[in-house]
Write a protein that holds these residues in place. Structure first.
Motif, PDB file in Angstrom:
ATOM      1  N   PRO A  57       0.885  -1.188  -0.065  1.00 37.57           N
ATOM      2  CA  PRO A  57       0.227  -0.014   0.081  1.00 37.57           C
ATOM      3  C   PRO A  57       0.812   1.100  -0.064  1.00 37.57           C
ATOM      4  O   PRO A  57       1.786   1.419   0.787  1.00 37.57           O
ATOM      5  N   ALA A  58       0.369   2.387  -0.712  1.00 37.35           N
ATOM      6  CA  ALA A  58       1.134   3.420  -0.662  1.00 37.35           C
ATOM      7  C   ALA A  58       0.937   4.395   0.741  1.00 37.35           C
ATOM      8  O   ALA A  58       1.768   5.010   1.082  1.00 37.35           O
ATOM      9  N   PHE A  59      -0.185   4.102   0.921  1.00 36.56           N
ATOM     10  CA  PHE A  59      -0.476   4.972   2.297  1.00 36.56           C
ATOM     11  C   PHE A  59      -1.156   4.156   3.284  1.00 36.56           C
ATOM     12  O   PHE A  59      -1.714   3.034   3.249  1.00 36.56           O
ATOM     13  N   ASP A  60      -0.781   4.244   4.624  1.00 36.43           N
ATOM     14  CA  ASP A  60      -1.091   3.691   5.656  1.00 36.43           C
ATOM     15  C   ASP A  60      -2.290   4.151   6.290  1.00 36.43           C
ATOM     16  O   ASP A  60      -2.661   5.156   6.863  1.00 36.43           O
ATOM     17  N   ILE A  61      -3.387   3.508   6.350  1.00 34.23           N
ATOM     18  CA  ILE A  61      -4.768   3.857   6.665  1.00 34.23           C
ATOM     19  C   ILE A  61      -5.349   3.251   7.821  1.00 34.23           C
ATOM     20  O   ILE A  61      -6.531   3.247   8.238  1.00 34.23           O
TER      21      ILE A  61
END
Length: 252
Positions: A57-61
């Protein structure tokens, strides 16, 4: 004297009359009607087939976020016997950057938590909202869904707690401006206002047995009957905040 046997012609006429009567009755009850032309099904078209597939994943959500609440006992693993106000107090103590000091964004929540023991006429309302209990994991025991106001401001924190190995565990958290919160089956649904007139955000968390957490399974903008407005949803986080009125904690 025996009755004469009906002729074949008479029987045929009777059958036609009976069939016509039945057809008329069916028509009265509502027969099949054409719905018009059916749109042709179109299969999905894959874009950029040569684009390399992402491996991470590009962003940690914070898709899976659980936390053991320290210092809270759960007698007989029964969440009805846990004090919701004390649960919020533990969260405030665990996050001093959010609640302690004049620069903390939610300092007023910490100031008002003392009013939960002494709320009454002329006193500010307790920021902890009424708790709700429902089996969200399918194990036959109720989970605790808890909300509290993030003050000053127009936010509400929504949390879900379960019991795991005799410990109190937070399995879902979100804060946002909230229009409504619903429990449906094993899901928590949060509706938030949108700046787009006539639309709102609808987010749904559902219990996942493999992850042992509530996962964000739906995140969409949906049409409403009224008009949206107020604020834009902040970037995803592990909690939701909302604009529901403060209330003293009450029982189930």
């Amino acid at each position: 004297m025996p009755h004469p046997r009906p002729t074949r012609t008479a029987l045929a006429l009777a059958a036609v009359a009976l069939l016509a009567s039945a057809t008329a009755a069916c028509g009265d009850a509502g027969g099949l009607r054409g719905a018009g032309a059916t749109p042709t099904a179109v299969s999905p078209e894959k874009l950029w087939p040569d684009l390399p597939a992402a491996s991470s994943p590009a962003f940690d959500i914070d898709e899976v976020n659980t936390e053991v609440v320290k210092g809270i006992a759960v007698p007989a693993d029964d969440l009805h016997r846990v004090d919701p106000v004390e649960v919020v107090r533990r969260e405030i103590a665990a996050h001093p950057g959010d609640y302690a000091g004049s620069e903390a964004p939610y300092r007023e929540t910490a100031d008002r938590i003392a009013d939960c023991d002494e709320s009454g006429p002329g006193r500010p309302p307790c920021p902890v909202l009424r708790p709700y209990y429902r089996d969200l994991t399918g194990d036959g025991r109720d989970e605790l869904t808890l909300g509290f106001r993030q003050l000053p401001g127009d936010l509400t924190a929504v949390r879900v707690y379960t019991v795991d190995k005799h410990r109190l565990v937070q399995v879902m958290g979100w804060e946002d401006a909230v229009s409504a919160v619903e429990l449906a089956g094993r899901s928590v649904i949060i509706r938030s206002p949108s700046e787009v007139a006539g639309y709102e955000y609808r987010l749904q968390w559902t219990w996942d047995q493999d992850q042992r957490a509530m996962l964000l399974t739906h995140d969409e903008m949906v049409r409403t009957q009224g008009r949206g407005g107020g604020r834009t949803r902040p970037p995803r986080s592990t909690s939701t905040s909302g604009a529901s009125p403060s209330a003293s904690v009450s029982g189930r």
